[in-house]
Write an enzyme that holds these catalytic residues in place. Sequence first.
Site, short mmCIF file in Angstrom:
data_model
loop_
_atom_site.label_atom_id
_atom_site.label_comp_id
_atom_site.label_asym_id
_atom_site.label_seq_id
_atom_site.Cartn_x
_atom_site.Cartn_y
_atom_site.Cartn_z
N LYS A 95 -3.92 5.56 -1.42
CA LYS A 95 -2.57 5.54 -1.98
C LYS A 95 -1.55 5.16 -0.93
CE LYS A 95 -3.67 6.35 -6.06
NZ LYS A 95 -3.64 5.24 -6.99
N GLN B 286 -1.99 16.05 -4.46
CA GLN B 286 -3.41 15.75 -4.62
C GLN B 286 -4.16 16.97 -5.15
OE1 GLN B 286 -5.05 12.89 -4.43
NE2 GLN B 286 -6.91 13.97 -4.98
N ASP C 90 2.26 10.95 -10.58
CA ASP C 90 1.02 10.95 -11.35
C ASP C 90 1.27 10.91 -12.86
OD1 ASP C 90 -1.16 10.89 -9.54
OD2 ASP C 90 -0.77 12.97 -8.98
#
Length: 138
Positions: free
Chosen positions: A49, A93, A116
Amino acid sequence: IDGKAIAAAIRREVKQHSEALIASHKVTPGLAVVLVGARTDSATYVKMKKKAAAEVGFHSIDKTFEESVTEEALLQCVQELNSDPSVHGILVQLPLPKHIDEAKVLESIRVEKDADGFSSENVGNMCLRGGKPPLAVP
């Protein structure tokens, strides 16, 4: 379908938008990544990422914690990132350690910074194929 070619095309387009934002408003898009613990798979995902963010001209902020971090400390970190005007997206995460309430941490991310797209508002907007701004659809 060539997934790598599609991803490369999307990155080129995002980079163009990023460069335009920097040129017109002097704002560099910022992505904050919160990583808890030392899971190899999570670290690899975060590394990918960060690489993608760099390729499109984003600056990234890393927040790394030991597995033993308290839920309170993690929530404080998210609140600081929510308040930071240089951060436009926050990615926590997963999975988080068992002693931390994942839902509570994810719910603490401002919807417009939810990289997200896990917030109930963003999930609802995706299900409706639209919705009202602010949208942070992944």
